[in-house]
Enzyme design. Structure first.
Site, PDB file in Angstrom:
ATOM      1  N   ARG A 133       0.809  -1.220   0.000  1.00  0.00           N
ATOM      2  CA  ARG A 133       0.000   0.000   0.000  1.00  0.00           C
ATOM      3  C   ARG A 133       0.843   1.270   0.000  1.00  0.00           C
ATOM      4  O   ARG A 133       0.307   2.372  -0.104  1.00  0.00           O
ATOM      5  CB  ARG A 133      -0.991  -0.002   1.172  1.00  0.00           C
ATOM      6  CG  ARG A 133      -2.045   1.084   1.064  1.00  0.00           C
ATOM      7  CD  ARG A 133      -3.111   1.003   2.120  1.00  0.00           C
ATOM      8  NE  ARG A 133      -2.584   0.614   3.409  1.00  0.00           N
ATOM      9  CZ  ARG A 133      -1.895   1.429   4.223  1.00  0.00           C
ATOM     10  NH1 ARG A 133      -1.668   2.675   3.875  1.00  0.00           N
ATOM     11  NH2 ARG A 133      -1.441   0.978   5.379  1.00  0.00           N
ATOM     12  N   TYR A 147     -16.523   9.532 -18.995  1.00  0.00           N
ATOM     13  CA  TYR A 147     -16.840   8.169 -18.584  1.00  0.00           C
ATOM     14  C   TYR A 147     -17.888   8.180 -17.456  1.00  0.00           C
ATOM     15  O   TYR A 147     -17.812   8.989 -16.522  1.00  0.00           O
ATOM     16  CB  TYR A 147     -15.547   7.489 -18.113  1.00  0.00           C
ATOM     17  CG  TYR A 147     -15.764   6.084 -17.621  1.00  0.00           C
ATOM     18  CD1 TYR A 147     -16.065   5.053 -18.506  1.00  0.00           C
ATOM     19  CD2 TYR A 147     -15.668   5.784 -16.271  1.00  0.00           C
ATOM     20  CE1 TYR A 147     -16.274   3.768 -18.057  1.00  0.00           C
ATOM     21  CE2 TYR A 147     -15.869   4.486 -15.812  1.00  0.00           C
ATOM     22  CZ  TYR A 147     -16.178   3.489 -16.703  1.00  0.00           C
ATOM     23  OH  TYR A 147     -16.388   2.222 -16.257  1.00  0.00           O
ATOM     24  N   ASP A 167      -8.233  11.832 -18.948  1.00  0.00           N
ATOM     25  CA  ASP A 167      -8.455  10.391 -19.001  1.00  0.00           C
ATOM     26  C   ASP A 167      -8.030   9.964 -20.404  1.00  0.00           C
ATOM     27  O   ASP A 167      -8.708  10.248 -21.383  1.00  0.00           O
ATOM     28  CB  ASP A 167      -9.938  10.087 -18.738  1.00  0.00           C
ATOM     29  CG  ASP A 167     -10.238   8.588 -18.705  1.00  0.00           C
ATOM     30  OD1 ASP A 167      -9.496   7.826 -19.350  1.00  0.00           O
ATOM     31  OD2 ASP A 167     -11.230   8.197 -18.061  1.00  0.00           O
ATOM     32  N   LYS A 226      -8.398  -1.590 -19.873  1.00  0.00           N
ATOM     33  CA  LYS A 226      -8.702  -1.545 -21.304  1.00  0.00           C
ATOM     34  C   LYS A 226      -7.459  -1.899 -22.142  1.00  0.00           C
ATOM     35  O   LYS A 226      -7.033  -3.025 -22.099  1.00  0.00           O
ATOM     36  CB  LYS A 226      -9.276  -0.169 -21.643  1.00  0.00           C
ATOM     37  CG  LYS A 226     -10.363   0.310 -20.670  1.00  0.00           C
ATOM     38  CD  LYS A 226     -11.602  -0.560 -20.668  1.00  0.00           C
ATOM     39  CE  LYS A 226     -12.513  -0.328 -19.456  1.00  0.00           C
ATOM     40  NZ  LYS A 226     -12.903   1.046 -19.198  1.00  0.00           N
TER      41      LYS A 226
HETATM   42  C1  LIG Z   1     -13.369   1.762 -18.141  1.00  0.00           C
HETATM   43  C2  LIG Z   1     -13.045   3.200 -18.085  1.00  0.00           C
HETATM   44  C3  LIG Z   1     -12.798   3.841 -16.857  1.00  0.00           C
HETATM   45  C4  LIG Z   1     -12.912   3.132 -15.522  1.00  0.00           C
HETATM   46  O1  LIG Z   1     -11.990   2.114 -15.408  1.00  0.00           O
HETATM   47  P1  LIG Z   1     -12.211   0.819 -14.457  1.00  0.00           P
HETATM   48  O2  LIG Z   1     -10.951   0.060 -14.658  1.00  0.00           O
HETATM   49  O3  LIG Z   1     -13.438   0.129 -14.934  1.00  0.00           O
HETATM   50  O4  LIG Z   1     -12.379   1.334 -13.077  1.00  0.00           O
HETATM   51  C5  LIG Z   1     -12.472   5.186 -16.881  1.00  0.00           C
HETATM   52  N1  LIG Z   1     -12.401   5.874 -18.039  1.00  0.00           N
HETATM   53  C6  LIG Z   1     -12.656   5.293 -19.225  1.00  0.00           C
HETATM   54  C7  LIG Z   1     -12.579   6.115 -20.459  1.00  0.00           C
HETATM   55  C8  LIG Z   1     -12.980   3.943 -19.298  1.00  0.00           C
HETATM   56  O5  LIG Z   1     -13.248   3.388 -20.475  1.00  0.00           O
END
Ligand SMILES: *Cc1c(COP(=O)(O)O)cnc(C)c1O
Length: 389
Positions: A48, A102, A174, A199
């Site tokens: 952590r 998102y 993001d 992703k």
């Molecule tokens: C999936 C996603 C998230 C969140 O990610 P998790 O791993 O599901 O918590 C944030 N931003 C975008 C653009 C995403 O596609």
């Protein structure tokens, strides 16, 4: 800022290597220890604290991929996003957010921020003029996402970075949809870069993880908050993610290629009313895509023609599986109005153009001809049915 020097595939394979001296194995050893003898009073390793051997090595790889000083790995994209936002915002602060973000981030902001006394404004659009309009006296952070989900709108990152510099704001992006293969926001002046590593980084639909990356100065408060909130990733998954990243460059480039071919082909189909893909000349931000991205990405969206029933179309597919999530090596698609954006108020969905006939398509690495044949036969099955409207 460290300038990216080596090619993306070399960095994916070799940066942040964790060498094991005794047996000299080809892959990084996995250190499962949660307890380490003090190296000295200052350096205490603990999961952590985000400083175990595997975490540190992977952080170096990710920092190299984004061309920044530091990166921290979290247990999910939302753990990364929430930690970064809460680290840089406090009671009485204000944050400007682009509207088409998102869903999980939208929920975090709208459901939690008020409780912490953090104010927010969703800008009228993702355009820099609208983002600027939303700035207030006490604004501290500007939060963007590009390309956006699901319509692949692009935010002008260089313009956002200079606006933030001029107004003394921290910029956050993001960068999930682009991945570091197609876009390095730090090179355009953005301060903090966030990823859902679930992703493209994981890429095989079997890892949940997140990343925050930036300069040492901007990462310092993130590390403090991260240690308090405790959203670290398990060592085994850190190790798996490192393995996945070795092939990210070749995976994502194959996905880019499939997406461009698919977008161009879909544009010619009667069953399709409109295609949204930054690589198409018809995309309103095509020029911007060329300027700020090194690849157009593996995601596209399309609006089915009025005569095509979205549910029947999805059921007719054999190879492409309708499913949540995205960016795996397998192609998937979904209907945002019924899945990823179902929780968004209907009025807001309409405003953003997320109607029932909109399909979001995540291209995998299959052979393009097979993907095309699958969609073609699903469209043809539809044509044989009586038109719905
Ligand atoms: C999936 C996603 C998230 C969140 O990610 P998790 O791993 O599901 O918590 C944030 N931003 C975008 C653009 C995403 O596609």
């Amino acid at each position: 800022m460290k300038q990216p020097d080596k090619g993306i595939n070399t960095k994916c394979t070799h940066d942040g290597e964790l060498h094991e001296g005794t047996y000299k194995g080809a892959v990084a050893p996995l250190y499962m220890s949660t307890s380490y003898a003090y190296e000295n009073v200052e350096v205490k390793r603990y999961p952590r604290y985000f400083n175990t051997p595997n975490q540190v090595a992977l952080g170096e790889k990710l920092a190299a991929l984004e061309g920044v000083e530091e990166a921290i790995i979290f247990s999910s994209g939302m753990a990364a996003i929430s930690t970064a936002l809460l680290a840089h915002l406090q009671k009485g602060d204000h944050v400007v957010i682009q509207p088409n973000i998102y869903g999980g981030t939208y929920n975090l902001v709208t459901q939690q921020f008020k409780r912490f006394g953090i104010e927010y404004t969703f800008a009228e659009s993702h355009r820099v003029e609208d983002l600027e309009q939303a700035i207030k006296q006490h604004t501290k952070v500007m939060y963007v996402e590009s390309p956006s989900n699901p319509l692949l709108d692009l935010t002008d990152l260089q313009a956002v970075a200079s606006l933030c510099e001029k107004r003394g704001l921290l910029s956050m992006i993001d960068n999930t949809f682009a991945s570091p293969v197609n876009q390095n926001p730090a090179s355009l002046g953005i301060d903090l870069i966030l990823h859902s590593a679930t992703k493209y980084m994981g890429g095989h639909s079997d890892i949940s993880a997140g990343v925050v990356a930036g300069s040492a100065a901007h990462m310092e408060p993130v590390m403090q908050m991260a240690r308090s909130l405790g959203g670290n990733l398990s060592e085994y998954t850190v190790w798996l993610l490192e393995r996945s990243l070795k092939t990210m460059g070749i995976r994502v480039r194959a996905q880019n290629e499939n997406a461009l071919k698919m977008a161009s082909w879909l544009e010619q189909q009667d069953a399709v009313e409109q295609v949204y893909y930054p690589g198409l000349e018809s995309h309103p931000d095509h020029k911007l895509a060329k300027a700020q991205m090194s690849g157009y990405g593996g995601m596209l969206s399309f609006r089915l023609a009025p005569g095509i029933d979205p549910s029947a179309f999805q059921e007719a597919l054999q190879l492409v599986k309708p499913s949540m999530s995205l960016a795996g090596v397998e192609s998937t698609l979904l209907q945002p109005s019924k899945t990823s954006h179902a929780l968004l108020p209907a009025e807001e969905r309409e405003k953003q153009g997320i109607t029932d006939r909109l399909i979001r398509f995540s291209l995998g690495i299959e052979d393009f001809e097979d993907l095309k044949a699958d969609l073609q036969s699903a469209f043809e099955l539809q044509r044989k049915r009586p038109a719905l409207t």
